[in-house]
Design a protein around this motif. Structure first.
Motif, PDB file in Angstrom:
ATOM      1  N   ASP A 125      15.887   5.644   5.522  1.00 20.07           N
ATOM      2  CA  ASP A 125      15.198   4.707   6.130  1.00 20.07           C
ATOM      3  C   ASP A 125      14.058   4.095   5.018  1.00 20.07           C
ATOM      4  N   CYS A 126      13.453   3.003   5.296  1.00 24.67           N
ATOM      5  CA  CYS A 126      12.436   2.428   4.573  1.00 24.67           C
ATOM      6  C   CYS A 126      11.768   1.213   5.162  1.00 24.67           C
ATOM      7  N   GLY A 127      10.575   0.774   4.761  1.00 24.83           N
ATOM      8  CA  GLY A 127       9.929  -0.262   5.471  1.00 24.83           C
ATOM      9  C   GLY A 127       8.394  -0.623   4.388  1.00 24.83           C
ATOM     10  N   ILE A 128       7.764  -1.755   4.778  1.00 23.62           N
ATOM     11  CA  ILE A 128       6.553  -1.939   4.253  1.00 23.62           C
ATOM     12  C   ILE A 128       5.749  -1.416   5.605  1.00 23.62           C
TER      13      ILE A 128
ATOM     14  N   LEU B  17      -2.614 -10.998   7.009  1.00 29.28           N
ATOM     15  CA  LEU B  17      -1.957  -9.532   6.318  1.00 29.28           C
ATOM     16  C   LEU B  17      -0.736  -9.178   7.132  1.00 29.28           C
ATOM     17  N   GLU B  18      -0.647  -9.504   8.288  1.00 27.11           N
ATOM     18  CA  GLU B  18       0.780  -9.080   9.139  1.00 27.11           C
ATOM     19  C   GLU B  18       1.784  -9.925   8.488  1.00 27.11           C
ATOM     20  N   SER B  19       1.508 -11.123   8.407  1.00 30.71           N
ATOM     21  CA  SER B  19       2.430 -12.185   7.950  1.00 30.71           C
ATOM     22  C   SER B  19       3.131 -11.586   6.475  1.00 30.71           C
ATOM     23  N   ARG B  20       2.006 -11.304   5.772  1.00 28.12           N
ATOM     24  CA  ARG B  20       2.429 -11.027   4.597  1.00 28.12           C
ATOM     25  C   ARG B  20       3.191  -9.613   4.545  1.00 28.12           C
ATOM     26  N   GLN B  21       2.955  -8.767   5.186  1.00 28.46           N
ATOM     27  CA  GLN B  21       3.468  -7.620   5.411  1.00 28.46           C
ATOM     28  C   GLN B  21       5.035  -7.714   5.858  1.00 28.46           C
ATOM     29  N   ASN B  22       5.098  -8.533   6.892  1.00 27.82           N
ATOM     30  CA  ASN B  22       6.413  -8.877   7.491  1.00 27.82           C
ATOM     31  C   ASN B  22       7.283  -9.494   6.280  1.00 27.82           C
ATOM     32  N   LYS B  23       6.777 -10.423   5.405  1.00 27.01           N
ATOM     33  CA  LYS B  23       7.694 -11.080   4.440  1.00 27.01           C
ATOM     34  C   LYS B  23       8.055 -10.011   3.591  1.00 27.01           C
ATOM     35  N   ALA B  24       7.143  -9.143   3.018  1.00 25.84           N
ATOM     36  CA  ALA B  24       7.412  -8.228   2.144  1.00 25.84           C
ATOM     37  C   ALA B  24       8.465  -7.086   2.581  1.00 25.84           C
ATOM     38  N   ASP B  25       8.474  -6.871   3.881  1.00 26.10           N
ATOM     39  CA  ASP B  25       9.367  -5.767   4.569  1.00 26.10           C
ATOM     40  C   ASP B  25      10.755  -6.355   4.728  1.00 26.10           C
ATOM     41  N   GLU B  26      10.731  -7.905   4.807  1.00 24.83           N
ATOM     42  CA  GLU B  26      12.234  -8.485   5.127  1.00 24.83           C
ATOM     43  C   GLU B  26      12.732  -8.517   3.505  1.00 24.83           C
ATOM     44  N   ALA B  27      11.921  -8.755   2.572  1.00 13.01           N
ATOM     45  CA  ALA B  27      12.343  -8.906   1.131  1.00 13.01           C
ATOM     46  C   ALA B  27      13.045  -7.254   0.750  1.00 13.01           C
ATOM     47  N   LEU B  28      12.069  -6.358   1.350  1.00 10.96           N
ATOM     48  CA  LEU B  28      12.582  -4.837   0.676  1.00 10.96           C
ATOM     49  C   LEU B  28      13.723  -4.456   1.249  1.00 10.96           C
TER      50      LEU B  28
ATOM     51  N   GLU C 236      12.391  -1.899  -6.588  1.00 10.87           N
ATOM     52  CA  GLU C 236      12.569  -2.993  -5.715  1.00 10.87           C
ATOM     53  C   GLU C 236      11.365  -3.011  -4.899  1.00 10.87           C
ATOM     54  N   ALA C 237      10.490  -1.947  -4.323  1.00 13.25           N
ATOM     55  CA  ALA C 237       9.339  -2.114  -3.669  1.00 13.25           C
ATOM     56  C   ALA C 237       8.303  -3.233  -4.156  1.00 13.25           C
ATOM     57  N   ALA C 238       8.246  -2.872  -5.649  1.00 15.65           N
ATOM     58  CA  ALA C 238       7.053  -3.846  -6.378  1.00 15.65           C
ATOM     59  C   ALA C 238       7.618  -5.041  -6.246  1.00 15.65           C
ATOM     60  N   LEU C 239       9.008  -5.377  -6.460  1.00 17.99           N
ATOM     61  CA  LEU C 239       9.164  -6.970  -6.476  1.00 17.99           C
ATOM     62  C   LEU C 239       9.234  -7.611  -4.977  1.00 17.99           C
ATOM     63  N   ALA C 240       9.413  -6.572  -3.967  1.00 15.55           N
ATOM     64  CA  ALA C 240       9.052  -7.034  -2.639  1.00 15.55           C
ATOM     65  C   ALA C 240       7.943  -7.407  -2.332  1.00 15.55           C
ATOM     66  N   MET C 241       6.876  -6.474  -2.763  1.00 20.12           N
ATOM     67  CA  MET C 241       5.583  -6.789  -2.293  1.00 20.12           C
ATOM     68  C   MET C 241       4.932  -7.681  -3.378  1.00 20.12           C
TER      69      MET C 241
ATOM     70  N   ASP D 221       0.459 -11.848  -3.690  1.00 16.36           N
ATOM     71  CA  ASP D 221       0.114 -12.281  -4.892  1.00 16.36           C
ATOM     72  C   ASP D 221      -1.289 -12.826  -5.199  1.00 16.36           C
ATOM     73  N   ASP D 222      -1.789 -13.523  -4.063  1.00 14.07           N
ATOM     74  CA  ASP D 222      -3.210 -14.085  -4.084  1.00 14.07           C
ATOM     75  C   ASP D 222      -4.147 -13.367  -3.165  1.00 14.07           C
ATOM     76  N   VAL D 223      -3.809 -11.944  -3.116  1.00 15.76           N
ATOM     77  CA  VAL D 223      -4.590 -11.168  -2.380  1.00 15.76           C
ATOM     78  C   VAL D 223      -5.480 -10.144  -3.354  1.00 15.76           C
ATOM     79  N   PHE D 224      -6.463  -9.759  -3.111  1.00 16.24           N
ATOM     80  CA  PHE D 224      -7.285  -8.898  -3.983  1.00 16.24           C
ATOM     81  C   PHE D 224      -6.397  -7.533  -3.565  1.00 16.24           C
ATOM     82  N   VAL D 225      -5.671  -6.875  -4.507  1.00 16.91           N
ATOM     83  CA  VAL D 225      -4.851  -5.617  -4.248  1.00 16.91           C
ATOM     84  C   VAL D 225      -5.432  -4.433  -4.994  1.00 16.91           C
ATOM     85  N   ARG D 226      -6.090  -3.634  -4.526  1.00 15.86           N
ATOM     86  CA  ARG D 226      -6.773  -2.446  -5.408  1.00 15.86           C
ATOM     87  C   ARG D 226      -5.501  -1.893  -5.969  1.00 15.86           C
ATOM     88  N   HIS D 227      -4.371  -1.260  -5.188  1.00 13.13           N
ATOM     89  CA  HIS D 227      -3.177  -0.799  -5.773  1.00 13.13           C
ATOM     90  C   HIS D 227      -2.059  -0.839  -4.882  1.00 13.13           C
ATOM     91  N   TYR D 228      -0.828  -0.740  -5.208  1.00  9.32           N
ATOM     92  CA  TYR D 228       0.158  -0.766  -4.332  1.00  9.32           C
ATOM     93  C   TYR D 228       0.694   0.684  -4.264  1.00  9.32           C
TER      94      TYR D 228
END
Length: 211
Positions: free
Chosen positions: A44-47, A20-31, A89-94, A99-106
């Motif tokens: 300022d912004c971030g995941i 999950l940390e790896s996924r968070q970092n990838k989304a943060d970079e994309a954002l 932009e946040a939706a696309l970044a995350m 994509d292959d994790v069970f997400v309750r919501h964003y």
């Protein structure tokens, strides 16, 4: 065998946390790349974290990825067109990293009328279902306007259940039976609000969280 939550809050670092940390970092970079590319007027912004809110039948984490934008201390009434540009932009970044994790919501949060991500007077959020984020990211015919109209049409009075168009922010650190993963650490749900804020700010910084 210990539950997922017990393992996340234990002294070891389970594989689920590393993932999950790896996924968070990838989304943060994309954002950050998207915000810089779009030259958006944000301070300022971030995941800023991934809340693990439950455990599936096979032990898989059920999560809420959290994006946060600081709109500035002089902003009292946010420009909703800017808000929804940033939601897109946040939706696309995350979407791809989770994509292959069970997400309750964003959970996409906006702070304003104050300074920085965790020191503003006001915080509002947009909640998107996993299905809406997937559709927006993969269906070229489903535009940002369509996403916005769909969320407003489906929103009701319950700010806890997605979709939510403009609700009060929630503090996941005060949620029972949850853990907050923030760039290398896991915070217990029983942590104080101030501790959660410090952890979130550290996550944003550790993951390149300054736009």
């Amino acid at each position: 065998m210990p539950s997922l939550l017990e393992r996340l809050l234990g002294s070891d670092t389970p594989d689920e946390q590393v993932d999950l940390e790896s996924r968070q970092n990838k989304a943060d970079e994309a954002l950050h790349e998207a915000v810089e590319r779009g030259s958006y007027a944000v301070e300022d912004c971030g995941i800023t974290g991934v809340a693990v809110v439950n455990e599936g039948p096979d032990g898989e984490p059920i999560v809420v990825p959290i994006a946060r934008f600081s709109l500035g201390e002089d902003v009292e009434d946010p420009d909703q067109n800017l808000v929804w540009d940033l939601v897109g932009e946040a939706a696309l970044a995350m979407q791809a990293p989770f994509d292959d994790v069970f997400v309750r919501h964003y959970d996409i949060q906006f702070t304003f009328d104050g300074d920085k991500l965790f020191e503003a007077e006001e915080c509002r959020r947009v909640l998107l279902t996993d299905e809406l984020v997937d559709r927006y990211a993969t269906d070229a015919g489903f535009t940002l306007t369509d996403l916005r109209e769909t969320v407003f049409a489906a929103d009701d009075i319950d700010d806890e259940i997605a979709p939510v168009a403009w609700g009060e922010c929630a503090n996941y650190s005060q949620t029972n039976n949850a853990a907050i993963i923030v760039a290398g650490t896991t915070a217990a749900a029983s942590a104080s609000a101030s501790a959660a804020s410090c952890a979130g700010a550290g996550a944003a910084g550790g993951a390149g969280g300054t736009c």
